[in-house]
Design a protein around this motif. Sequence first.
Motif, short mmCIF file in Angstrom:
data_model
loop_
_atom_site.label_atom_id
_atom_site.label_comp_id
_atom_site.label_asym_id
_atom_site.label_seq_id
_atom_site.Cartn_x
_atom_site.Cartn_y
_atom_site.Cartn_z
N ASN A 118 0.87 -1.17 0.00
CA ASN A 118 0.00 0.00 0.00
C ASN A 118 0.91 1.22 0.00
O ASN A 118 1.69 1.42 0.93
CB ASN A 118 -0.90 0.00 1.25
N TYR A 119 0.80 2.04 -1.06
CA TYR A 119 1.61 3.25 -1.17
C TYR A 119 0.77 4.44 -0.73
O TYR A 119 -0.08 4.91 -1.47
CB TYR A 119 2.12 3.44 -2.60
N GLN A 120 0.97 4.88 0.50
CA GLN A 120 0.37 6.09 1.07
C GLN A 120 -1.14 6.16 0.89
O GLN A 120 -1.70 7.23 0.68
CB GLN A 120 1.05 7.34 0.49
N ASP A 121 -1.80 5.02 0.93
CA ASP A 121 -3.25 4.93 0.72
C ASP A 121 -3.69 5.54 -0.61
O ASP A 121 -4.84 5.93 -0.78
CB ASP A 121 -4.02 5.59 1.88
N VAL A 122 -2.76 5.59 -1.56
CA VAL A 122 -3.07 6.07 -2.91
C VAL A 122 -3.15 4.90 -3.88
O VAL A 122 -4.05 4.83 -4.70
CB VAL A 122 -2.01 7.10 -3.39
N TYR A 123 -2.19 3.98 -3.77
CA TYR A 123 -2.16 2.80 -4.64
C TYR A 123 -1.94 1.54 -3.82
O TYR A 123 -1.15 1.53 -2.88
CB TYR A 123 -1.03 2.87 -5.68
N ASP A 141 -5.77 2.16 -8.03
CA ASP A 141 -5.86 3.51 -7.48
C ASP A 141 -6.89 3.50 -6.36
O ASP A 141 -8.09 3.32 -6.61
CB ASP A 141 -6.26 4.49 -8.58
N THR A 143 -7.74 6.01 -4.53
CA THR A 143 -8.45 7.28 -4.38
C THR A 143 -9.73 7.32 -5.18
O THR A 143 -10.54 8.22 -5.01
CB THR A 143 -7.56 8.47 -4.79
#
Length: 151
Positions: A118-123, A141, A143
């Motif tokens: 999980n990349y910063q709750d973005v991806y 994505d 978001t």
Amino acid sequence: MAIRFENVGIAVRDLEAAIAFFTDLGLTVEGRDTISGGWADTAVGLDGNHAKIALLRTPGGEGRLELFEYLHPDAIETEPTLPNEIGMHRVAFQVDDLDAALAIAAGHGCHPLRGVANYQDVYKLTYLRGPSGILVMLAQDLTKGPDLTKD
């Protein structure tokens, strides 16, 4: 000078297996051919160049992959590319459902290298080995909400 991205070309061991993998993920075959002759030798820089090729397009039409299986000269086996090697690295796709994409990949014997990140709750994303050892990144994505146009 105008410039436009055309495609990424990837040599594969088994063209049919690679086509099946990428079409199951959602790409469509735009065309197929067998190429050879002087023009192919000149363009690619290999004498006696003879290959089966397939051009695949992403659903949105913004990207294409050209897959090719060499008939001559013989394909040269190499070690699979590592994520930190210089040179052609990976092909990446954004998917609307990473779990579904991973289930499709698993059906082809392809699994994440280490897991899903999980990349910063973005991806939500992962790297996996596709056909012929191709590094494939799949990313969802986070978001964007769910696609409510689907049944």
